[in-house]
Design an enzyme around this catalytic site. Sequence first.
Site, PDB file in Angstrom:
ATOM      1  CG  ASP A  13       5.026   0.404 -49.124  1.00  0.00           C
ATOM      2  OD1 ASP A  13       3.988   0.510 -48.453  1.00  0.00           O
ATOM      3  OD2 ASP A  13       6.143   0.205 -48.611  1.00  0.00           O
ATOM      4  CG  ASP A  15       6.330   4.197 -44.109  1.00  0.00           C
ATOM      5  OD1 ASP A  15       6.577   5.412 -44.062  1.00  0.00           O
ATOM      6  OD2 ASP A  15       5.383   3.670 -43.501  1.00  0.00           O
ATOM      7  CG  ASP A 209      10.325  -0.769 -48.815  1.00  0.00           C
ATOM      8  OD1 ASP A 209       9.073  -0.837 -48.794  1.00  0.00           O
ATOM      9  OD2 ASP A 209      11.022  -0.803 -47.786  1.00  0.00           O
TER      10      ASP A 209
END
Length: 259
Positions: A13, A15, A209
């Site tokens: 990922d 961000d 995250d």
Amino acid sequence: MAERKPIESWLTDMDGVLVHEGVPIPGADAFLKRLRESGKPFLVLTNNSIYTPRDLHARLKRMGLDVPVENIWTSALATAKFLEEQRPEGTAYVIGEAGLTTALHDIGYILTDTDPDYVVLGETRTYSFEALTKAIRLINDGARFIATNPDETGPSAEGALPATGSVAALITKATGREPYFVGKPNPLMMRAGLNVIGAHSESSAMIGDRMDTDVLAGLEAGMETFLVLTGLTRPAEVDRFPFRPSTVADSIADLVERI
């Protein structure tokens, strides 16, 4: 439990893993450099459909992170791939930005508000009441409802912004029709990305995250999963989920040596 195969390809990922509010996370540059030097296939993923891969390449480059255009995979690209396979050279009414409209143009789709095959909802900072009204009426008239991703909010310097999932809920309330979400946690986005780089889930890893999107999507796609604690999911929240990542790491810096 059967031992997994060595990791030969990586999906990560963007961000919360590589960048946070426009600033690179320490270790992100070293991780990307090691990936490029290793020659292993990799993709940087984002559920955000606003930007084209070229846009994102330029934005990351300005932050000091070098990610080739061909190594960027967005929910807009995954949505275009899905529609190309479902209904080649179809038509769509689109609410979104250049990342989504360019992806659909590139697969030969015609963008129209006259009897389209699909209404495709993506991310934009300027959702228009007029455009949403048009989408609702087209869906009521029989257009199929697709959304790039289910994220309900997005970040900004001023705080949370309503995102695709929230706006999709508004349309669903008005039409009684649920969209098909292509982006994470739908494993379809991951499997399509793996196909792009010629990778297999059994020897691939997903870094994210968020437990509810990144880890879930990686798990359901059959990949090894790494949760980093530099984004939305806090350590105390991990055990609240009925599934677990393969590994929890403080940040991307801890994974450089795994490549």
